[in-house]
Write a protein that holds these residues in place. Structure first.
Motif, PDB file in Angstrom:
ATOM      1  N   ARG A  74      36.409  77.431  78.926  1.00  0.00           N
ATOM      2  CA  ARG A  74      37.749  77.961  79.111  1.00  0.00           C
ATOM      3  C   ARG A  74      37.707  79.440  79.474  1.00  0.00           C
ATOM      4  N   LEU A  75      36.880  80.200  78.749  1.00  0.00           N
ATOM      5  CA  LEU A  75      36.758  81.630  79.029  1.00  0.00           C
ATOM      6  C   LEU A  75      36.188  81.880  80.423  1.00  0.00           C
ATOM      7  N   GLU A  76      35.199  81.080  80.801  1.00  0.00           N
ATOM      8  CA  GLU A  76      34.621  81.238  82.131  1.00  0.00           C
ATOM      9  C   GLU A  76      35.658  80.929  83.206  1.00  0.00           C
ATOM     10  N   GLY A  77      36.470  79.907  82.975  1.00  0.00           N
ATOM     11  CA  GLY A  77      37.541  79.593  83.919  1.00  0.00           C
ATOM     12  C   GLY A  77      38.527  80.738  84.046  1.00  0.00           C
ATOM     13  N   ASP A  78      38.864  81.358  82.912  1.00  0.00           N
ATOM     14  CA  ASP A  78      39.761  82.513  82.935  1.00  0.00           C
ATOM     15  C   ASP A  78      39.133  83.670  83.704  1.00  0.00           C
ATOM     16  N   MET A  79      37.832  83.908  83.482  1.00  0.00           N
ATOM     17  CA  MET A  79      37.152  85.006  84.179  1.00  0.00           C
ATOM     18  C   MET A  79      37.126  84.765  85.683  1.00  0.00           C
ATOM     19  N   ARG A  80      36.919  83.513  86.088  1.00  0.00           N
ATOM     20  CA  ARG A  80      36.857  83.196  87.522  1.00  0.00           C
ATOM     21  C   ARG A  80      38.170  83.522  88.235  1.00  0.00           C
ATOM     22  N   LYS A  81      39.262  83.522  87.482  1.00  0.00           N
ATOM     23  CA  LYS A  81      40.562  83.863  88.070  1.00  0.00           C
ATOM     24  C   LYS A  81      40.645  85.353  88.414  1.00  0.00           C
ATOM     25  N   HIS A  82      39.829  86.158  87.747  1.00  0.00           N
ATOM     26  CA  HIS A  82      39.938  87.615  87.890  1.00  0.00           C
ATOM     27  C   HIS A  82      38.708  88.273  88.513  1.00  0.00           C
ATOM     28  N   LEU A  83      37.601  87.530  88.628  1.00  0.00           N
ATOM     29  CA  LEU A  83      36.367  88.101  89.171  1.00  0.00           C
ATOM     30  C   LEU A  83      35.938  87.347  90.421  1.00  0.00           C
ATOM     31  N   THR A  84      35.316  88.066  91.333  1.00  0.00           N
ATOM     32  CA  THR A  84      34.767  87.429  92.528  1.00  0.00           C
ATOM     33  C   THR A  84      33.481  86.695  92.149  1.00  0.00           C
ATOM     34  N   VAL A  85      32.985  85.890  93.066  1.00  0.00           N
ATOM     35  CA  VAL A  85      31.726  85.174  92.836  1.00  0.00           C
ATOM     36  C   VAL A  85      30.604  86.177  92.578  1.00  0.00           C
ATOM     37  N   GLU A  86      30.568  87.242  93.374  1.00  0.00           N
ATOM     38  CA  GLU A  86      29.528  88.266  93.203  1.00  0.00           C
ATOM     39  C   GLU A  86      29.652  88.954  91.845  1.00  0.00           C
ATOM     40  N   GLU A  87      30.871  89.239  91.424  1.00  0.00           N
ATOM     41  CA  GLU A  87      31.081  89.854  90.110  1.00  0.00           C
ATOM     42  C   GLU A  87      30.651  88.910  88.981  1.00  0.00           C
ATOM     43  N   MET A  88      30.899  87.621  89.145  1.00  0.00           N
ATOM     44  CA  MET A  88      30.455  86.637  88.144  1.00  0.00           C
ATOM     45  C   MET A  88      28.939  86.608  88.052  1.00  0.00           C
ATOM     46  N   LYS A  89      28.255  86.649  89.206  1.00  0.00           N
ATOM     47  CA  LYS A  89      26.785  86.684  89.200  1.00  0.00           C
ATOM     48  C   LYS A  89      26.282  87.919  88.481  1.00  0.00           C
ATOM     49  N   THR A  90      26.885  89.054  88.775  1.00  0.00           N
ATOM     50  CA  THR A  90      26.489  90.306  88.136  1.00  0.00           C
ATOM     51  C   THR A  90      26.733  90.233  86.630  1.00  0.00           C
ATOM     52  N   LEU A  91      27.865  89.696  86.231  1.00  0.00           N
ATOM     53  CA  LEU A  91      28.179  89.558  84.812  1.00  0.00           C
ATOM     54  C   LEU A  91      27.144  88.691  84.106  1.00  0.00           C
ATOM     55  N   HIS A  92      26.794  87.564  84.708  1.00  0.00           N
ATOM     56  CA  HIS A  92      25.783  86.679  84.108  1.00  0.00           C
ATOM     57  C   HIS A  92      24.442  87.390  83.978  1.00  0.00           C
ATOM     58  N   GLN A  93      24.045  88.133  84.998  1.00  0.00           N
ATOM     59  CA  GLN A  93      22.784  88.867  84.948  1.00  0.00           C
ATOM     60  C   GLN A  93      22.804  89.903  83.828  1.00  0.00           C
ATOM     61  N   LEU A  94      23.906  90.620  83.710  1.00  0.00           N
ATOM     62  CA  LEU A  94      24.021  91.643  82.665  1.00  0.00           C
ATOM     63  C   LEU A  94      24.016  91.022  81.270  1.00  0.00           C
ATOM     64  N   LEU A  95      24.703  89.902  81.112  1.00  0.00           N
ATOM     65  CA  LEU A  95      24.724  89.238  79.811  1.00  0.00           C
ATOM     66  C   LEU A  95      23.343  88.710  79.436  1.00  0.00           C
ATOM     67  N   GLU A  96      22.608  88.183  80.405  1.00  0.00           N
ATOM     68  CA  GLU A  96      21.242  87.737  80.136  1.00  0.00           C
ATOM     69  C   GLU A  96      20.364  88.906  79.714  1.00  0.00           C
ATOM     70  N   LYS A  97      20.550  90.048  80.353  1.00  0.00           N
ATOM     71  CA  LYS A  97      19.781  91.242  80.014  1.00  0.00           C
ATOM     72  C   LYS A  97      20.112  91.709  78.589  1.00  0.00           C
ATOM     73  N   VAL A  98      21.397  91.734  78.257  1.00  0.00           N
ATOM     74  CA  VAL A  98      21.815  92.126  76.909  1.00  0.00           C
ATOM     75  C   VAL A  98      21.234  91.156  75.886  1.00  0.00           C
ATOM     76  N   HIS A  99      21.286  89.876  76.178  1.00  0.00           N
ATOM     77  CA  HIS A  99      20.741  88.865  75.275  1.00  0.00           C
ATOM     78  C   HIS A  99      19.254  89.102  75.032  1.00  0.00           C
ATOM     79  N   SER A 100      18.527  89.378  76.085  1.00  0.00           N
ATOM     80  CA  SER A 100      17.090  89.637  75.973  1.00  0.00           C
ATOM     81  C   SER A 100      16.819  90.856  75.097  1.00  0.00           C
ATOM     82  N   VAL A 101      17.585  91.911  75.296  1.00  0.00           N
ATOM     83  CA  VAL A 101      17.413  93.139  74.511  1.00  0.00           C
ATOM     84  C   VAL A 101      17.712  92.875  73.033  1.00  0.00           C
ATOM     85  N   VAL A 102      18.767  92.114  72.759  1.00  0.00           N
ATOM     86  CA  VAL A 102      19.118  91.800  71.375  1.00  0.00           C
ATOM     87  C   VAL A 102      18.011  90.984  70.714  1.00  0.00           C
TER      88      VAL A 102
END
Length: 115
Positions: A74-102
């Motif tokens: 549901r949250l991803e669907g909401d984000m897709r309404k407000h972010l471009t495909v490129e922004e979604m890719k960037t967000l996923h990359q950043l979240l993966e990086k944060v996850h790795s650091v944690v």
């Protein structure tokens, strides 16, 4: 939730495989599994031999996982309404990086001797 998802989908069945999948050290996974078992979301079952313990998601764990996955969709669907495909890719990359650091920070905390 990543642990429950990997175990629930049959991607891993042992603590060693879970540690490898989550990129964390075995003692950290052992503590995680202990907490999930204590919370009733996971159970340890007999494996193929006495040295091996098989991990299984319990019915409450499946329910919890389904709720979390549904909310994530549901949250991803909401984000897709407000972010471009490129922004979604960037967000996923950043979240993966944060996850790795944690995960690395959590692992390094367990390696430090107690004061």
């Amino acid at each position: 939730m990543l642990a429950l998802k990997a175990i629930g989908h049959g991607e891993v069945r042992s603590q060693a495989a879970l540690a490898e999948r989550l990129l964390v050290d075995p003692p950290a996974v052992s503590r995680l599994v202990d907490r999930l078992v204590e919370d009733g979301l996971l159970s340890r079952c007999e494996g193929q031999d006495r040295r091996c313990v098989r991990l299984e998601v319990t019915e409450p764990g499946r329910t919890e996982l389904a709720v979390c996955l549904s909310e994530m969709e549901r949250l991803e669907g909401d984000m897709r309404k407000h972010l471009t495909v490129e922004e979604m890719k960037t967000l996923h990359q950043l979240l993966e990086k944060v996850h790795s650091v944690v995960l690395q920070a959590d692992a390094s905390e367990t390696d430090e001797p107690a004061a």
